[in-house]
Design an enzyme around this catalytic site. Structure first.
Site, PDB file in Angstrom:
ATOM      1  N   ARG A  41       0.792  -1.219   0.000  1.00 47.31           N
ATOM      2  CA  ARG A  41       0.000   0.000   0.000  1.00 47.31           C
ATOM      3  C   ARG A  41       0.831   1.279   0.000  1.00 47.31           C
ATOM      4  NH1 ARG A  41      -5.285  -0.936   2.019  1.00 47.31           N
ATOM      5  NH2 ARG A  41      -5.712   1.248   1.558  1.00 47.31           N
ATOM      6  N   HIS A  87      -7.164  -4.037  -7.921  1.00 39.28           N
ATOM      7  CA  HIS A  87      -7.004  -3.329  -6.641  1.00 39.28           C
ATOM      8  C   HIS A  87      -8.350  -3.257  -5.923  1.00 39.28           C
ATOM      9  CE1 HIS A  87      -4.350  -0.822  -4.186  1.00 39.28           C
ATOM     10  NE2 HIS A  87      -5.339   0.052  -4.035  1.00 39.28           N
ATOM     11  N   TYR A 131     -17.629  12.765 -14.385  1.00 37.12           N
ATOM     12  CA  TYR A 131     -17.559  13.959 -15.223  1.00 37.12           C
ATOM     13  C   TYR A 131     -16.216  14.113 -15.926  1.00 37.12           C
ATOM     14  CZ  TYR A 131     -21.696  15.310 -12.549  1.00 37.12           C
ATOM     15  OH  TYR A 131     -22.928  15.337 -11.971  1.00 37.12           O
TER      16      TYR A 131
END
Length: 871
Positions: A41, A87, A131
């Protein structure tokens, strides 16, 4: 095991519950968790500089064909591919990571080409993923290049349904170029970004000379290069980080100072430090102005536009000094920030703090592995193709027979076996022959096959040479790096400054001349020279200072606020203060007790004061003690300070420091003892010594006798001496013969029991005035010219009437002019104990003095002369 924490079951076999000791289980479970966070991570790999989430985002976009030569794709699609295939974590975390990879103010070389609102340096967040659109940026393709050529290892994804690369080929040192930051369990990394071209140059230097030093690498890669620009103050932090993997950087904003009308200035902030939120910065500026912590600022404007997205315009009030304001801004706002470098990365899955050389070393090892694997892959493919071409050429040479064998065979398998047997071909070659089209039988095709085979053999030879020659392999790596530099290099944005990084309080204080007074009782204060308005000579002056009875001003200096005051104590220690550290007080105030400013021990008093702005190595201080020891030491050795003082001179247990004087080459030193003797010797008699030394004998004094003082006997001056019972005289210093140091000297006054022992001495001029004080606190003030000038052997005249129970204890000089004839070039900072003295009468606290320090300072001391007339 009643005293242990146990997780157990009475029927562990049947229920499947494992018996375990709680502490051991907690330790092992936490270690597994922490290693998962560290490896999977939070920390980047040293080879490609990417954390797993970054690597998976880039590979998912590459695998989906969202490359620079294709249209942008919805960010939500990429996020879905990443969390669905590789992931399995939160979509917002993945999207935020992708957004950062597209921000040119976060990444030195952005790896994602974003289309839409991807946030701003003002702290605005990006638009929702539905968007925005994104695709891989061109530099990211260099990280993914040759991925299909078996250059890296592949691992199964989380559900083992797909394969993902364990590391990317990374054709440039991305860990240094884009940096990285992350917090793992018990460790963190914070690697600054660097300029792509400089990083490649440093890598090439390591390829050419693996034994090069960090200093040599810094000639081509001098320091970090942040995407937001700014200025890195000092180079020590950079060197520490590059050599040890840890260092502290100080980053300042860039600015321009614009002079406006009426003498007003404006400061325009054009670049801010890396990772500083511009909106929060402007809010902080507003708070400081409202709280009146920055009274010099009149207004702050947001001057950002399309061409200058950062500009902050800070308008200053009239007469405000821009540099002082800037230093206050650096102190109180994020226009200057500290940046702690921790170059921590994974090496073979293990976190390690790496130096710059180690980072480049591991990157080069990775590139050697990538190039070796790629070369082996390309060699194998070339050999396979050459093998096929050789078979095709055999078939073309025997085309009629080949066609007859094929036509007469019942099946493909039979044809293949007969061709293999007849021409000694392999299965791959016979398969290629059987699949060959009839148009390949033309003569032109044969020439093409022969040319292709020749080219393949040259490549095969080249690939084999690369695998056999390490230097050639490094040359290949270097050439490919330089190609990337030519395509993507940009000019450096962050400026490097050799100036010290820390802001001293001095930087926040305007430089101006101050009058510093120190009284006999140990009170000190400062106030601006401008406080004393300029008067013509002979003026009445103004109220100078209100002192206790029998106290008087012993030292007066005119020095800059940025000058140093060196306080030498009777114990042989020196304490250092800046002039601005001395509390400012009004004209009438007595000042602050010096014991409140300096950590003086019980019984320790100040015996000498020196004011100076710098510490030149070729200028010296002469020390004198009660027992006649002297020492000459370069001023440069006192250019440091400690809270509890420094040792200025080593003293014997029963000895005290009595005088410290600045001395120049060729000057004469005069010492006087209580036995009435004086000795004069040239300063060259004493060689320069270290700070922590005792010195040499300057004057020999018998038991029970002490040295009263040490002065610099300049030409044209006189020696004034006074006895315990108030008898004194003055004698020209020219009357005293020059001796070698260490002698007892010659008599300077005839001693008698009626007059008592000699108690004080001063080197004076006729224009001086003397302050004489007794043990019972009686003080008189008299001019030097009123005291008889007598020869060395004379007994002296009564200067002060002293009661039978009283004794004269000391005297000091109240100087009329600080700058004597011929001394106009002396700097005000050069005043010391020789040239300063008592300015106030004990009774009416009036002061007489003239100070000539350019315009405003010319006659400041005249204003000390008498109390101002009532209007």
């Amino acid at each position: 095991m009643a005293d242990q924490d146990i997780i157990a079951s009475s029927d562990s076999g049947a229920s499947g519950i494992k018996l375990a000791e709680l502490g051991h289980e907690m330790r092992s479970s936490f270690l597994e968790y922490s290693m998962s966070v560290i490896v999977a991570r939070a920390l980047p790999d040293v080879r490609d500089g990417l954390k797993p989430v970054h690597r998976r985002i880039l590979y998912a976009m590459y695998d989906s064909g969202i490359t620079p030569n294709r249209p942008h794709s919805k960010s939500a699609r990429t996020v879905g591919d990443v969390i669905g295939k590789y992931h399995p974590h939160g979509d917002f975390a993945v999207y935020d990571t992708m957004v950062r990879m597209a921000q040119d103010f976060s990444m030195r070389v952005p790896l994602v080409d974003g289309h839409g609102n991807f946030g701003s340096i003002d702290g605005d967040s990006a638009a929702a993923m539905r968007y925005t659109e994104a695709r891989l940026a061109k530099p990211a393709m260099e990280l993914l290049r040759d991925l299909e050529k078996e250059t890296v290892d592949w691992n199964p994804n989380y559900d083992e349904s797909l394969q993902e690369p364990s590391v990317l080929p990374a054709r440039f040192p991305n860990l240094l170029v884009n940096g990285s930051n992350g917090i793992a369990v018990g460790m963190a990394t914070n690697i600054p970004p660097h300029n792509l071209g400089e990083t490649i140059d440093a890598t090439c230097m390591m390829l050419d000379n693996p034994d090069c030093t960090t200093e040599e690498l810094m000639t081509v890669m001098p320091g970090p290069d942040f995407p937001t620009g700014g200025v890195i103050m000092g180079k020590k932090g950079i060197l520490d980080a590059y050599e040890t993997g840890r260092g502290n950087l100080t980053i300042r904003s860039k600015h321009e100072i614009i002079e406006g009308k009426n003498g007003k200035h404006s400061i325009v902030i054009t670049e801010i430090p890396y990772q500083v939120n511009r909106t929060n910065l402007m809010q902080k500026l507003g708070e400081l102005i409202r709280d009146k912590k920055l009274p010099e600022i009149s207004n702050v404007h947001d001057g950002a536009d399309r061409n200058s997205p950062v500009d902050i315009i800070i308008e200053l009030k009239q007469n405000a000094i821009p540099q002082v304001v800037l230093n206050k801004l650096y102190k109180h706002t994020q226009l200057q920030v500290g940046w702690g470098v921790i170059m921590l990365a994974l090496v073979d899955g293990v976190p390690r703090t790496l130096s710059l050389k180690e980072m480049l070393h591991y990157y080069i090892l990775h590139q050697e592995d990538v190039v070796t694997r790629r070369t082996k892959y390309e060699l194998r493919k070339a050999e396979e193709r050459a093998h096929i071409l050789e078979g095709l050429l055999v078939a073309l040479d025997n085309i009629d027979e080949v066609i007859q064998i094929i036509r007469s065979s019942e099946t493909d398998k039979e044809a293949s076996a007969r061709l293999t047997e007849r021409f000694g071909l392999t299965d791959a070659q016979t398969q290629a022959i059987l699949e060959m089209r009839l148009r390949r039988l033309t003569g032109l095709e044969r020439h093409k096959l022969e040319a292709e085979l020749k080219e393949l053999k040259e490549k095969i030879d080249y690939f084999k040479r690369i695998l056999a020659d390490e230097n050639l392999m490094r040359q290949v790596i270097k050439e490919e790096l330089l190609e990337i530099k030519a395509k993507y290099n940009t000019p450096r944005r962050t400026q490097l400054s050799a100036a010290a990084k820390d802001i001293d309080v001095e930087d926040l204080i305007a430089e101006e001349d101050m009058v510093i007074t120190v009284t006999k009782a140990g009170y000190v204060k400062r106030l601006p020279v401008a406080t004393y308005r300029q008067q013509k000579r002979g003026g009445k002056g103004m109220q100078g200072v209100s002192l206790k009875d029998n106290d008087f001003v012993e030292h007066l200096f005119i020095a800059s606020t940025h000058s140093y005051m060196l306080f030498f104590s009777t114990r042989g220690k020196v304490y250092r203060l800046k002039v601005y550290e001395i509390p400012e007080a009004s004209r009438q105030a007595r000042g602050t007790a010096i014991v409140n400013l300096l950590p003086l021990e019980k019984g320790e008093t100040i015996s000498a004061i020196i004011a100076t702005k710098d510490f030149p190595e070729d200028e010296y201080l002469m020390f004198g003690t009660e027992q006649g020891m002297v020492k000459k030491t370069s001023m440069s050795l006192y250019d440091r300070s400690r809270r509890d003082g420094l040792i200025a001179i080593n003293l014997k247990e029963d000895d005290n420091l009595i005088a410290v004087r600045r001395v120049k080459q060729g000057e004469r030193v005069m010492m006087v003892s209580s036995a009435g003797k004086a000795i004069t010797w040239d300063e060259s008699e004493v060689r320069s010594m270290g700070r922590d030394t005792m010195g040499v004998r300057g004057m020999t004094v018998p038991a029970g006798v002490r040295v009263l003082g040490m002065e610099i006997a300049r030409p044209g001056t006189e020696l004034f001496v006074i006895t315990e019972k108030g008898y004194g005289k003055r004698t020209p210093v020219a009357d005293y013969p020059l001796h070698h140091r260490g002698g007892q000297g010659v008599f300077t006054i005839t001693m008698t029991a009626k007059k008592g022992q000699l108690t004080a001495m001063k080197v004076v001029e006729e224009s001086d005035e003397l302050m004489i004080i007794s043990e019972e606190g009686v003080v008189i003030r008299t001019s030097v010219e009123s005291i008889s000038q007598l020869g060395r052997s004379a007994q002296g005249v009564r200067v002060m009437n002293v009661a039978d129970s009283d004794k004269v204890c000391t005297c000091a000089i109240a100087t009329e002019d600080k700058k004597k004839d011929g001394d106009e070039d002396d700097d005000a900072d050069d005043f010391d104990g020789n040239e300063t003295a008592d300015l106030n009468d004990a009774d009416d606290t009036e002061v007489e003095a003239d100070v000539d320090v350019e315009d405003e300072v010319d006659e400041a001391e005249d204003e000390f002369d008498e109390t101002e007339d009532d209007e």
